[in-house]
Design a protein around this motif. Structure first.
Motif, PDB file in Angstrom:
ATOM      1  N   THR A 139     -31.674   4.949  -1.785  1.00 31.18           N
ATOM      2  CA  THR A 139     -32.948   4.263  -1.572  1.00 31.18           C
ATOM      3  C   THR A 139     -32.727   2.767  -1.369  1.00 31.18           C
ATOM      4  O   THR A 139     -33.232   2.173  -0.412  1.00 31.18           O
ATOM      5  N   LEU A 142     -30.904   2.068   1.992  1.00 36.33           N
ATOM      6  CA  LEU A 142     -31.767   2.221   3.166  1.00 36.33           C
ATOM      7  C   LEU A 142     -32.757   1.052   3.290  1.00 36.33           C
ATOM      8  O   LEU A 142     -33.018   0.566   4.390  1.00 36.33           O
ATOM      9  N   LEU A 143     -33.299   0.610   2.142  1.00 35.12           N
ATOM     10  CA  LEU A 143     -34.208  -0.538   2.183  1.00 35.12           C
ATOM     11  C   LEU A 143     -33.475  -1.784   2.681  1.00 35.12           C
ATOM     12  O   LEU A 143     -34.008  -2.572   3.446  1.00 35.12           O
ATOM     13  N   SER A 144     -32.214  -1.925   2.253  1.00 29.61           N
ATOM     14  CA  SER A 144     -31.424  -3.097   2.639  1.00 29.61           C
ATOM     15  C   SER A 144     -30.991  -3.035   4.095  1.00 29.61           C
ATOM     16  O   SER A 144     -31.156  -3.995   4.842  1.00 29.61           O
ATOM     17  N   ARG A 145     -30.430  -1.905   4.515  1.00 29.57           N
ATOM     18  CA  ARG A 145     -29.792  -1.834   5.828  1.00 29.57           C
ATOM     19  C   ARG A 145     -30.720  -1.389   6.960  1.00 29.57           C
ATOM     20  O   ARG A 145     -30.588  -1.849   8.067  1.00 29.57           O
ATOM     21  N   LYS A 146     -31.637  -0.490   6.663  1.00 31.64           N
ATOM     22  CA  LYS A 146     -32.483   0.003   7.756  1.00 31.64           C
ATOM     23  C   LYS A 146     -33.805  -0.753   7.845  1.00 31.64           C
ATOM     24  O   LYS A 146     -34.369  -0.889   8.909  1.00 31.64           O
ATOM     25  N   GLU A 147     -34.300  -1.224   6.680  1.00 25.56           N
ATOM     26  CA  GLU A 147     -35.558  -1.968   6.708  1.00 25.56           C
ATOM     27  C   GLU A 147     -35.319  -3.474   6.606  1.00 25.56           C
ATOM     28  O   GLU A 147     -36.262  -4.255   6.576  1.00 25.56           O
ATOM     29  N   ASN A 148     -34.020  -3.848   6.534  1.00 27.52           N
ATOM     30  CA  ASN A 148     -33.616  -5.260   6.502  1.00 27.52           C
ATOM     31  C   ASN A 148     -34.306  -6.086   5.420  1.00 27.52           C
ATOM     32  O   ASN A 148     -34.643  -7.245   5.630  1.00 27.52           O
ATOM     33  N   LYS A 149     -34.534  -5.462   4.259  1.00 28.41           N
ATOM     34  CA  LYS A 149     -35.148  -6.190   3.152  1.00 28.41           C
ATOM     35  C   LYS A 149     -34.069  -6.931   2.371  1.00 28.41           C
ATOM     36  O   LYS A 149     -32.934  -6.471   2.274  1.00 28.41           O
ATOM     37  N   GLU A 153     -36.402  -8.804  -2.404  1.00 23.36           N
ATOM     38  CA  GLU A 153     -37.551  -7.952  -2.037  1.00 23.36           C
ATOM     39  C   GLU A 153     -37.388  -6.543  -2.595  1.00 23.36           C
ATOM     40  O   GLU A 153     -38.336  -5.954  -3.126  1.00 23.36           O
ATOM     41  N   GLU A 157     -39.718  -4.626  -5.330  1.00 23.18           N
ATOM     42  CA  GLU A 157     -40.332  -3.346  -4.950  1.00 23.18           C
ATOM     43  C   GLU A 157     -39.973  -2.214  -5.914  1.00 23.18           C
ATOM     44  O   GLU A 157     -40.806  -1.387  -6.255  1.00 23.18           O
TER      45      GLU A 157
END
Length: 193
Positions: A139, A142-149, A153, A157
């Motif tokens: 999780t 994916l937030l870091s690499r695909k959603e660029n958060k 952040e 979250e």
């Protein structure tokens, strides 16, 4: 209080299953060198062997509660290291197949569709390895690499510390690098950024 280095493997396994950190340390000290030599001979790569054995001990600690208390600890560790070595060979084989097919593509100047098929296969392999990560790590990754958060952040979250997020991303990258091989891993990083 007892001296851990005088305990049998099965006594150490029992104590480890009860969350005893000193028993874990004794098992690590007792077996790391032997497992490393074993893995080095099979892999012909000391860094890879070190990674394999470190990952094994990481998993041993994480799954300590599931350890058979009356089983043969030595046999368990050697079997686990052998399985990890086989995984390394399997991933190397996939990587070599991809590199070979890519070279063939370049040599024969195939049409774009062949390249897209290979890219799809590589993307599928990467996706498979991401899905194999532990749920929390997956999780965060994916937030870091695909959603660029940002780490901050993600921490807000998910209600975690930034350090936890940073560590999870770093561990995910290390795991993916060891599982996918450096070539596929670098291609993956270039696509993501």
């Amino acid at each position: 209080m007892y001296s851990y280095n005088s305990l049998s493997d099965s006594e150490l396994a029992f104590l480890l299953s009860k969350n005893d950190e000193k028993a874990y340390t004794e098992i690590y000290n007792r077996f790391f060198g032997l497992l490393f030599i074993h893995a080095s001979k099979r892999l012909n790569d000391e860094e890879e062997a070190k990674d394999v054995v470190h990952q094994l001990f990481e998993t041993l600690w994480l799954k300590r509660g599931q350890l058979e208390q009356h089983g043969n600890l030595s046999a368990y560790l050697y079997t686990a290291v052998r399985n990890r070595i086989l995984d390394v060979f399997a991933h190397q084989k996939v990587e070599h197949k991809y590199v070979d097919s890519l070279q063939s593509f370049l040599d024969q100047d195939h049409v774009l569709t062949d390249h897209l098929v290979r890219e799809k296969q590589m993307a599928s392999l990467i996706e498979q390895e991401i899905n194999a990560l532990p749920p929390k790590m997956r999780t965060i990754f994916l937030l870091s690499r695909k959603e660029n958060k940002s780490h901050k952040e993600i921490a807000i979250e998910l209600g975690l510390s930034e350090l936890t997020v940073k560590t999870q991303v770093k561990n995910a990258l290390r795991i993916l690098k060891s599982r996918l091989g450096i070539f596929v891993y670098l291609a993956f990083l270039l696509k993501i950024h």
